[in-house]
Design an enzyme around this catalytic site. Structure first.
Site, mmCIF file in Angstrom:
data_model
loop_
_atom_site.group_PDB
_atom_site.id
_atom_site.type_symbol
_atom_site.label_atom_id
_atom_site.label_comp_id
_atom_site.label_asym_id
_atom_site.label_seq_id
_atom_site.Cartn_x
_atom_site.Cartn_y
_atom_site.Cartn_z
ATOM 1 N N CYS A 90 48.242 90.254 -51.632
ATOM 2 C CA CYS A 90 48.373 88.803 -51.738
ATOM 3 C C CYS A 90 48.030 88.386 -53.164
ATOM 4 O O CYS A 90 47.112 88.928 -53.778
ATOM 5 C CB CYS A 90 47.496 88.088 -50.716
ATOM 6 S SG CYS A 90 45.807 87.790 -51.229
ATOM 7 N N GLU A 91 48.809 87.447 -53.656
ATOM 8 C CA GLU A 91 48.624 87.074 -55.058
ATOM 9 C C GLU A 91 47.423 86.157 -55.265
ATOM 10 O O GLU A 91 47.017 85.914 -56.393
ATOM 11 C CB GLU A 91 49.891 86.416 -55.617
ATOM 12 C CG GLU A 91 50.238 85.083 -55.022
ATOM 13 C CD GLU A 91 51.555 84.557 -55.569
ATOM 14 O OE1 GLU A 91 52.325 85.346 -56.143
ATOM 15 O OE2 GLU A 91 51.811 83.352 -55.410
ATOM 16 N N HIS A 92 46.846 85.665 -54.197
ATOM 17 C CA HIS A 92 45.687 84.781 -54.348
ATOM 18 C C HIS A 92 44.387 85.554 -54.490
ATOM 19 O O HIS A 92 43.469 85.098 -55.150
ATOM 20 C CB HIS A 92 45.590 83.821 -53.164
ATOM 21 C CG HIS A 92 46.812 82.959 -53.021
ATOM 22 N ND1 HIS A 92 47.426 82.707 -51.823
ATOM 23 C CD2 HIS A 92 47.543 82.320 -53.964
ATOM 24 C CE1 HIS A 92 48.473 81.934 -52.013
ATOM 25 N NE2 HIS A 92 48.582 81.694 -53.304
ATOM 26 N N HIS A 93 44.294 86.701 -53.816
ATOM 27 C CA HIS A 93 43.042 87.466 -53.834
ATOM 28 C C HIS A 93 43.250 88.908 -54.278
ATOM 29 O O HIS A 93 42.282 89.655 -54.408
ATOM 30 C CB HIS A 93 42.415 87.474 -52.435
ATOM 31 C CG HIS A 93 42.193 86.101 -51.856
ATOM 32 N ND1 HIS A 93 43.129 85.469 -51.065
ATOM 33 C CD2 HIS A 93 41.166 85.234 -51.996
ATOM 34 C CE1 HIS A 93 42.672 84.270 -50.724
ATOM 35 N NE2 HIS A 93 41.489 84.101 -51.276
ATOM 36 N N GLN A 131 53.440 85.971 -48.343
ATOM 37 C CA GLN A 131 54.318 86.454 -47.278
ATOM 38 C C GLN A 131 55.622 85.655 -47.203
ATOM 39 O O GLN A 131 56.692 86.216 -46.959
ATOM 40 C CB GLN A 131 53.556 86.373 -45.948
ATOM 41 C CG GLN A 131 54.320 86.975 -44.780
ATOM 42 C CD GLN A 131 53.534 86.866 -43.478
ATOM 43 O OE1 GLN A 131 52.311 86.770 -43.493
ATOM 44 N NE2 GLN A 131 54.234 86.877 -42.367
ATOM 45 N N HIS A 159 46.490 89.691 -42.952
ATOM 46 C CA HIS A 159 46.008 89.538 -44.327
ATOM 47 C C HIS A 159 44.529 89.891 -44.419
ATOM 48 O O HIS A 159 43.703 89.273 -43.749
ATOM 49 C CB HIS A 159 46.222 88.095 -44.782
ATOM 50 C CG HIS A 159 47.669 87.716 -44.897
ATOM 51 N ND1 HIS A 159 48.266 87.475 -46.110
ATOM 52 C CD2 HIS A 159 48.634 87.578 -43.956
ATOM 53 C CE1 HIS A 159 49.550 87.183 -45.907
ATOM 54 N NE2 HIS A 159 49.793 87.239 -44.612
ATOM 55 N N CYS A 161 42.589 89.260 -46.780
ATOM 56 C CA CYS A 161 41.791 88.162 -47.332
ATOM 57 C C CYS A 161 41.322 87.227 -46.225
ATOM 58 O O CYS A 161 40.311 86.546 -46.384
ATOM 59 C CB CYS A 161 42.550 87.413 -48.425
ATOM 60 S SG CYS A 161 44.089 86.670 -47.898
HETATM 61 ZN ZN LIG Z 1 44.877 86.122 -49.977
#
Ligand SMILES: [Zn+2]
Length: 204
Positions: A90-93, A131, A159, A161
């Protein structure tokens, strides 16, 4: 069923500046770890390699993947490749999310080699992703490459995260879909796709 694995070219750093390992070393220090202890001494290099592999999709070229795998046929039934396992970050975490994709298309004069579809999935999964975009990129790539009458993609994922931090909802999954052409506009086509996807899932 084991899917064909994409041939992966992992980019090695061309210069000192591109090395990730010194940064990982620094992260270990800032986390209060001792990067010199036995178990960690080669960790920065390992993480460097792992990250390059997990983002190797940036180096993959859809044209090369699909090269020569388009065939002219008179086949107008839906083609479905189910349960394509994928792993992404995931690009956020930058934590993993993984799951299964079900990909279908309704051919219009052309079909694509079946093994190419998991490779398209890998190409986009091995990047920093969300996603929703992953699902759409697979659908759009297939649309542009094969020009079918319709494309349907369903993605089920979990996920890390969400599972490991914060909300810690270990059992929650997310579903996304992308429907193009006849899979979006025609209810009978969409229903056929959904029933084909559900069919074997229930039996396994
Ligand atoms: Zn994430």
């Amino acid at each position: 069923m084991k899917s064909n694995k994409a041939i992966v070219k992992v980019m090695t750093p061309k210069s000192k500046e591109q090395e990730i390992s010194p940064l990982i070393h620094e992260i270990l220090v800032r986390l209060g770890e001792d990067p010199a202890r036995d178990g960690l001494s080669r960790t920065p290099e390992r993480v460097d390699k792992a990250l390059r592999f997990l983002t190797s999709g940036y180096q993959m070229d859809p044209e090369k993947i699909l090269n020569g795998a388009l065939y002219d046929v008179k086949y107008d039934e839906m083609v479905v490749v189910k349960d394509i396992e994928f792993f992404s970050l995931c690009e956020h975490h930058m934590l993993p999310f993984h799951g299964k994709m079900h990909v279908a298309y309704l051919p219009d004069k052309k079909v694509i080699g079946l093994s190419k579809i998991p490779r398209i999935v890998d190409m986009f999964a091995r990047r920093l992703q969300i996603q929703e975009r992953l699902t759409q990129e697979v659908a759009n790539t297939l649309q542009e490459a094969v020009h079918p009458l319709g494309v349907g993609v369903i993605c089920e994922a979990r996920h890390f995260c969400m599972m490991m931090r914060g909300v810690e909802k270990q059992h929650s999954g997310a579903m996304t879909s992308a429907m193009l052409g006849a899979c979006r506009d025609r209810k009978d086509t969409r229903d056929e796709f959904l029933s084909l996807v559900n069919h074997r899932s229930n039996g396994s």
